[in-house]
Design a protein around this motif. Structure first.
Motif, PDB file in Angstrom:
ATOM      1  N   GLY A  71       8.297   1.741 -14.005  1.00 18.27           N
ATOM      2  CA  GLY A  71       8.233   3.034 -13.343  1.00 18.27           C
ATOM      3  C   GLY A  71       7.466   3.031 -12.034  1.00 18.27           C
ATOM      4  O   GLY A  71       7.332   4.088 -11.397  1.00 18.27           O
ATOM      5  N   ALA A  72       6.964   1.877 -11.621  1.00 11.89           N
ATOM      6  CA  ALA A  72       6.210   1.798 -10.362  1.00 11.89           C
ATOM      7  C   ALA A  72       7.144   1.976  -9.168  1.00 11.89           C
ATOM      8  O   ALA A  72       8.297   1.539  -9.194  1.00 11.89           O
ATOM      9  CB  ALA A  72       5.477   0.464 -10.261  1.00 11.89           C
ATOM     10  N   VAL A  73       6.644   2.626  -8.133  1.00  8.19           N
ATOM     11  CA  VAL A  73       7.422   2.801  -6.909  1.00  8.19           C
ATOM     12  C   VAL A  73       7.570   1.442  -6.225  1.00  8.19           C
ATOM     13  O   VAL A  73       6.608   0.673  -6.117  1.00  8.19           O
ATOM     14  CB  VAL A  73       6.730   3.802  -5.962  1.00  8.19           C
ATOM     15  CG1 VAL A  73       7.517   3.951  -4.669  1.00  8.19           C
ATOM     16  CG2 VAL A  73       6.555   5.150  -6.644  1.00  8.19           C
ATOM     17  N   ALA A  74       8.779   1.134  -5.793  1.00  8.34           N
ATOM     18  CA  ALA A  74       9.038  -0.158  -5.154  1.00  8.34           C
ATOM     19  C   ALA A  74       8.167  -0.329  -3.911  1.00  8.34           C
ATOM     20  O   ALA A  74       7.927   0.621  -3.160  1.00  8.34           O
ATOM     21  CB  ALA A  74      10.506  -0.270  -4.781  1.00  8.34           C
ATOM     22  N   LEU A  75       7.704  -1.563  -3.696  1.00 11.32           N
ATOM     23  CA  LEU A  75       6.785  -1.823  -2.583  1.00 11.32           C
ATOM     24  C   LEU A  75       7.447  -1.659  -1.222  1.00 11.32           C
ATOM     25  O   LEU A  75       6.765  -1.384  -0.230  1.00 11.32           O
ATOM     26  CB  LEU A  75       6.215  -3.239  -2.713  1.00 11.32           C
ATOM     27  CG  LEU A  75       5.316  -3.477  -3.943  1.00 11.32           C
ATOM     28  CD1 LEU A  75       4.886  -4.923  -4.007  1.00 11.32           C
ATOM     29  CD2 LEU A  75       4.108  -2.561  -3.895  1.00 11.32           C
ATOM     30  N   ASP A  76       8.769  -1.832  -1.154  1.00 14.51           N
ATOM     31  CA  ASP A  76       9.433  -1.625   0.133  1.00 14.51           C
ATOM     32  C   ASP A  76       9.615  -0.143   0.444  1.00 14.51           C
ATOM     33  O   ASP A  76       9.926   0.230   1.576  1.00 14.51           O
ATOM     34  CB  ASP A  76      10.778  -2.346   0.163  1.00 14.51           C
ATOM     35  CG  ASP A  76      11.713  -1.886  -0.948  1.00 14.51           C
ATOM     36  OD1 ASP A  76      11.243  -1.208  -1.879  1.00 14.51           O
ATOM     37  OD2 ASP A  76      12.908  -2.214  -0.890  1.00 14.51           O
ATOM     38  N   VAL A  77       9.409   0.700  -0.569  1.00 12.89           N
ATOM     39  CA  VAL A  77       9.459   2.146  -0.369  1.00 12.89           C
ATOM     40  C   VAL A  77       8.067   2.690  -0.081  1.00 12.89           C
ATOM     41  O   VAL A  77       7.869   3.512   0.812  1.00 12.89           O
ATOM     42  CB  VAL A  77      10.056   2.851  -1.609  1.00 12.89           C
ATOM     43  CG1 VAL A  77      10.007   4.372  -1.449  1.00 12.89           C
ATOM     44  CG2 VAL A  77      11.477   2.377  -1.848  1.00 12.89           C
ATOM     45  N   ARG A  78       7.097   2.242  -0.866  1.00 13.82           N
ATOM     46  CA  ARG A  78       5.715   2.684  -0.701  1.00 13.82           C
ATOM     47  C   ARG A  78       4.802   1.454  -0.796  1.00 13.82           C
ATOM     48  O   ARG A  78       4.383   1.064  -1.871  1.00 13.82           O
ATOM     49  CB  ARG A  78       5.370   3.711  -1.787  1.00 13.82           C
ATOM     50  CG  ARG A  78       4.086   4.529  -1.573  1.00 13.82           C
ATOM     51  CD  ARG A  78       2.792   3.808  -1.986  1.00 13.82           C
ATOM     52  NE  ARG A  78       2.953   2.972  -3.150  1.00 13.82           N
ATOM     53  CZ  ARG A  78       2.856   3.391  -4.412  1.00 13.82           C
ATOM     54  NH1 ARG A  78       2.614   4.638  -4.675  1.00 13.82           N
ATOM     55  NH2 ARG A  78       3.016   2.529  -5.421  1.00 13.82           N
ATOM     56  N   PRO A  79       4.495   0.824   0.334  1.00 14.33           N
ATOM     57  CA  PRO A  79       3.633  -0.360   0.291  1.00 14.33           C
ATOM     58  C   PRO A  79       2.208   0.002  -0.111  1.00 14.33           C
ATOM     59  O   PRO A  79       1.782   1.157   0.010  1.00 14.33           O
ATOM     60  CB  PRO A  79       3.693  -0.896   1.724  1.00 14.33           C
ATOM     61  CG  PRO A  79       4.002   0.297   2.557  1.00 14.33           C
ATOM     62  CD  PRO A  79       4.885   1.172   1.713  1.00 14.33           C
ATOM     63  N   ILE A  80       1.471  -0.999  -0.584  1.00 21.36           N
ATOM     64  CA  ILE A  80       0.066  -0.820  -0.937  1.00 21.36           C
ATOM     65  C   ILE A  80      -0.781  -1.298   0.242  1.00 21.36           C
ATOM     66  O   ILE A  80      -0.551  -2.373   0.797  1.00 21.36           O
ATOM     67  CB  ILE A  80      -0.298  -1.613  -2.200  1.00 21.36           C
ATOM     68  CG1 ILE A  80       0.601  -1.198  -3.362  1.00 21.36           C
ATOM     69  CG2 ILE A  80      -1.763  -1.402  -2.572  1.00 21.36           C
ATOM     70  CD1 ILE A  80       0.447  -2.079  -4.587  1.00 21.36           C
ATOM     71  N   HIS A  81      -1.775  -0.496   0.619  1.00 17.78           N
ATOM     72  CA  HIS A  81      -2.681  -0.865   1.705  1.00 17.78           C
ATOM     73  C   HIS A  81      -3.979  -1.397   1.099  1.00 17.78           C
ATOM     74  O   HIS A  81      -4.648  -0.700   0.333  1.00 17.78           O
ATOM     75  CB  HIS A  81      -2.976   0.343   2.595  1.00 17.78           C
ATOM     76  CG  HIS A  81      -1.754   0.943   3.205  1.00 17.78           C
ATOM     77  ND1 HIS A  81      -1.174   0.458   4.347  1.00 17.78           N
ATOM     78  CD2 HIS A  81      -0.981   1.994   2.818  1.00 17.78           C
ATOM     79  CE1 HIS A  81      -0.111   1.170   4.651  1.00 17.78           C
ATOM     80  NE2 HIS A  81       0.032   2.115   3.741  1.00 17.78           N
ATOM     81  N   PHE A  82      -4.310  -2.633   1.420  1.00 16.98           N
ATOM     82  CA  PHE A  82      -5.527  -3.254   0.920  1.00 16.98           C
ATOM     83  C   PHE A  82      -6.583  -3.279   2.026  1.00 16.98           C
ATOM     84  O   PHE A  82      -6.274  -3.524   3.194  1.00 16.98           O
ATOM     85  CB  PHE A  82      -5.244  -4.686   0.450  1.00 16.98           C
ATOM     86  CG  PHE A  82      -4.270  -4.772  -0.689  1.00 16.98           C
ATOM     87  CD1 PHE A  82      -4.671  -4.529  -1.993  1.00 16.98           C
ATOM     88  CD2 PHE A  82      -2.932  -5.081  -0.452  1.00 16.98           C
ATOM     89  CE1 PHE A  82      -3.771  -4.596  -3.045  1.00 16.98           C
ATOM     90  CE2 PHE A  82      -2.024  -5.155  -1.495  1.00 16.98           C
ATOM     91  CZ  PHE A  82      -2.434  -4.912  -2.797  1.00 16.98           C
ATOM     92  N   VAL A  83      -7.833  -3.025   1.644  1.00 17.20           N
ATOM     93  CA  VAL A  83      -8.912  -3.010   2.627  1.00 17.20           C
ATOM     94  C   VAL A  83     -10.153  -3.652   2.017  1.00 17.20           C
ATOM     95  O   VAL A  83     -10.449  -3.462   0.837  1.00 17.20           O
ATOM     96  CB  VAL A  83      -9.212  -1.563   3.101  1.00 17.20           C
ATOM     97  CG1 VAL A  83      -9.565  -0.665   1.929  1.00 17.20           C
ATOM     98  CG2 VAL A  83     -10.336  -1.542   4.128  1.00 17.20           C
ATOM     99  N   ASN A  84     -10.853  -4.420   2.833  1.00 15.85           N
ATOM    100  CA  ASN A  84     -12.041  -5.142   2.382  1.00 15.85           C
ATOM    101  C   ASN A  84     -13.294  -4.323   2.694  1.00 15.85           C
ATOM    102  O   ASN A  84     -13.665  -4.162   3.857  1.00 15.85           O
ATOM    103  CB  ASN A  84     -12.115  -6.503   3.084  1.00 15.85           C
ATOM    104  CG  ASN A  84     -13.310  -7.328   2.642  1.00 15.85           C
ATOM    105  OD1 ASN A  84     -14.096  -6.909   1.800  1.00 15.85           O
ATOM    106  ND2 ASN A  84     -13.440  -8.517   3.204  1.00 15.85           N
TER     107      ASN A  84
END
Length: 700
Positions: A71-84
């Motif tokens: 059920g996760a939204v596809a990454l090409d539709v909603r990418p995840i933003h990572f920050v350090n």
């Protein structure tokens, strides 16, 4: 928007309330988001909200977990933003005070990705040329020959008996091009044709001088013309001392150069070219071999620049003015085309450093990825969020997203292991990655200062070309002179050169400088000079009460702001400078002989000075503080010269007198011909037809 924060097994202090207030979001503090608290991440993956995860170490794990979550939204539709926020803030002596900085980093991560830009495409079929000694070349060829079509250009060495790859012998003339389009030219200058040679060693055994080695080429300095080798090779016919030198050119997709002296000497060689002077013994050897294996197919990169010829101050009338971009480019991607009064940027050679855009005074060259407006939005968001969270004396640390980011992370890790040895990234220092540290200049630094940054620092780690360091340092001197001249005390702009954790830790231990009283809200514009003007207008208003009265601020020679000085004793008002000026800073007056000037428009390119036939113009870098900077003013004017026939003004008295003095001794300008020079164009024609005999003599 959903933001997930984690204190990494309680190794760093996080205050979710402070962070949440700054981001206008209710935040939940997790302890092991990548382990026990992973269900919280999976729940967020099922939402269509934008998702920010405050962890870069486990970005691959989170990506895989998202792909496996039902059920996760596809990454090409909603990418995840990572920050350090761990190495850049949480790990260090000042981690507990770093909440404003962490909020700023999280806010920047929440911004949308930059808009797509045009791309540059490379196509490679895997045709690899290895230049070097035969034995070393064959060893590397064996590692990549299963995926690449390898050819060898022998420069000595001892080859194996087995012929596995085509071998080219001759004097290498030139290598030029880029990935997928390298044109290699050479001359066959040896009696042995390696295409015909069977490596039977008969010639090697027959040569009495030992002039033939196992690279199967004849050392002509040792050869005494016995020609025993020709007899030994008679049935094969690979040796011919009468063969004429021939020029050859062949195209390859990739070039690996094992010679001590590379084919390309510029700091940034073309993509697809690799230099390994130490062969397989060098530290970079295996990484290069792995990279070679991947260079088959179609590849794209952003077209990093945009060019507007109408703004370019490179040349006028085939005279060079500004040449800064040509001189600074470490990839030799920028060249001059004076016949068209412009520069040419080869997008295939451009490596995206952006140094040309930093030194360009007019904004004719601008950085496209990210665009100026996107860069400005990010900086304004970072600094406003930092202030909203209670942060003081912000220092922006601009660094490359590879070596620079790695060094900053190393500093944070070192502080987590031994906080007594190094402090870590200070709470007020906000790291911001760039594709290249030379890609931003005055039109980013000054707005950042106007947005509230106490200081703007650029970190260089030794990977940059020497001319980039000098260009950035020169532009920073200009920025520093401006803000100090406006009354802001302290050192606001600084180039930090550090290659290790200890040096970086020491460099970041710097006292804050005086910031603006009122933070600016203007947006960075697409046009460089428009942005600089907005920043200057804000700083002039903000500093009005604190700066000492002054007419102008003297600036260093690298300035894109300034005036010109005209020697009225030598200027003849020929107005060549007006036609040469690319920025409409110099103007004439159709009503009377005048040279007029708008200082705000001047880009200090020097075209006026190089065009002036009397050498009457000199540049003066400065920032004029009054309204006169934006107003049209007269630099020189002269008494008009009136036609001796109709009394109409048609030039300047001084200009006509100079012309008469220079031509009075010429045989073609005697008597009536000289008098005719004192007439306007119309009267000169009338006079010629009124005296046809004189006209024939003059024409002759």
């Amino acid at each position: 928007m959903t933001t997930l924060i984690c204190n990494c097994n309680q190794t760093m202090p996080l205050n979710p309330r402070v962070l949440g207030d700054a981001l206008d979001e209710d935040l939940t503090l997790h302890t092991t988001l990548c382990r026990r608290d992973a269900p919280a991440f999976q729940k967020a993956c099922r939402s269509k909200d934008e998702l920010v995860v405050a962890c870069t170490q486990e970005s691959q794990l989170f990506t895989e977990l998202s792909e496996q979550t039902e059920g996760a939204v596809a990454l090409d539709v909603r990418p995840i933003h990572f920050v350090n926020i761990r190495e850049t803030g949480g790990w260090g002596r000042e981690g507990a005070r770093a909440m404003p900085k962490m909020a700023a980093l999280l806010a920047a991560a929440r911004l949308p990705d930059p808009e797509p830009v045009p791309t540059v495409t490379y196509k490679s079929e895997g045709r690899l040329l290895i230049i070097g000694k035969l034995d070393e070349s064959e060893r590397i060829a064996a590692m990549v020959g299963d995926v690449l079509q390898v050819s060898l250009m022998a420069t000595g060495g001892r080859g194996t008996q087995a012929r596995r790859h085509p071998v080219i012998a001759g004097a290498l003339h030139e290598v030029r091009g880029w990935l997928g389009a390298f044109d290699v030219s050479w001359r066959t200058d040896n009696p042995i044709d390696l295409d015909l040679c069977t490596r039977c060693n008969a010639c090697v055994a027959a040569c009495p001088e030992g002039a033939i080695g196992l690279d199967y080429q004849i050392d002509m300095d040792r050869c005494k013309s016995h020609r025993a080798c020709v007899t030994a090779c008679e049935s094969v016919g690979a040796i011919n001392f009468q063969r004429e030198d021939q020029a050859h050119t062949e195209r390859f997709d990739i070039v690996l150069d094992l010679r001590d002296t590379p084919a390309f000497t510029q700091h940034a060689p073309p993509q697809g070219y690799f230099h390994l002077a130490g062969g397989l013994k060098s530290e970079a050897a295996m990484a290069t071999v792995i990279q070679l294996r991947d260079l088959v197919g179609e590849f794209e990169k952003p077209k990093f620049f945009t060019y507007k010829q109408k703004l370019c101050a490179h040349g006028r009338n085939e005279t060079v003015g500004c040449n800064a971009c040509v001189e600074v480019c470490s990839a030799l991607a920028v060249s001059s085309d004076l016949k068209r009064n412009q520069i040419i940027v080869n997008p295939n050679l451009c490596v995206g450093c952006g140094a040309c855009t930093t030194v360009c005074p007019t904004g004719a060259l601008s950085y496209a990825y990210p665009r100026a407006g996107e860069q400005g939005t990010k900086l304004r968001t970072v600094l406003s969020t930092y202030a909203k969270a209670g942060g003081k004396d912000a220092a922006l640390l601009l660094h490359s997203d590879k070596a620079g980011a790695a060094l900053v992370a190393d500093l944070g890790r070192a502080a987590s292991l031994d906080a007594k040895a190094v402090r870590g990234v200070p709470a007020r220092v906000i790291p911001q990655p760039l594709w290249h540290t030379a890609s931003v200049g005055l039109d980013v630094w000054l707005p950042a200062f106007a947005y509230g940054a106490s200081q703007v620092w650029v970190l260089m780690t030794g990977e940059e070309a020497p001319q980039y360091r000098e260009a950035v340092r020169a532009q920073m001197d200009v920025a520093q002179a401006i803000v100090n001249g406006l009354g802001y005390s302290g050192r606001h702009f600084r180039l930090i050169e550090a290659t290790d954790v200890t040096a970086l830790d020491a460099a970041l231990d710097d006292a804050p400088a005086q910031a603006v009283k009122r933070r600016a809200t203007f947006a960075i514009q697409a046009e460089k000079r428009a942005t600089v003007e907005l920043a200057l207008d804000h700083l002039l208003q903000d500093s009005a009460a604190q700066r000492a009265p002054a007419e102008a601020i003297a600036l260093p020679g690298a300035s894109l702001l300034g005036t010109i000085n005209v020697n009225k004793d030598t200027c003849t008002l020929c107005l060549s400078c007006v036609s040469a000026c690319p920025a409409s800073a110099l103007q004439d007056n159709t009503e009377r002989p005048q040279l007029r000037f708008i200082e705000k428009n001047c880009v200090q390119c020097g075209l006026c000075a190089s065009t002036c036939p009397e050498d009457a113009i000199t540049l003066q870098p400065r920032l004029l503080l009054g309204e006169q900077r934006k107003q049209l003013r007269v630099l020189n004017e002269a008494q008009p010269y009136h036609c001796i026939r109709c009394a109409k003004p048609f030039g300047t008295l001084k200009g006509i007198e100079v012309m008469l003095a220079k031509l009075s001794g010429h045989a073609m300008f005697q008597g009536e011909a000289l008098e005719r020079l004192k007439m306007c164009g119309d009267c000169r024609v009338v006079d010629l037809y009124s005296n046809p005999g004189e006209a024939r003599i003059t024409d002759h």
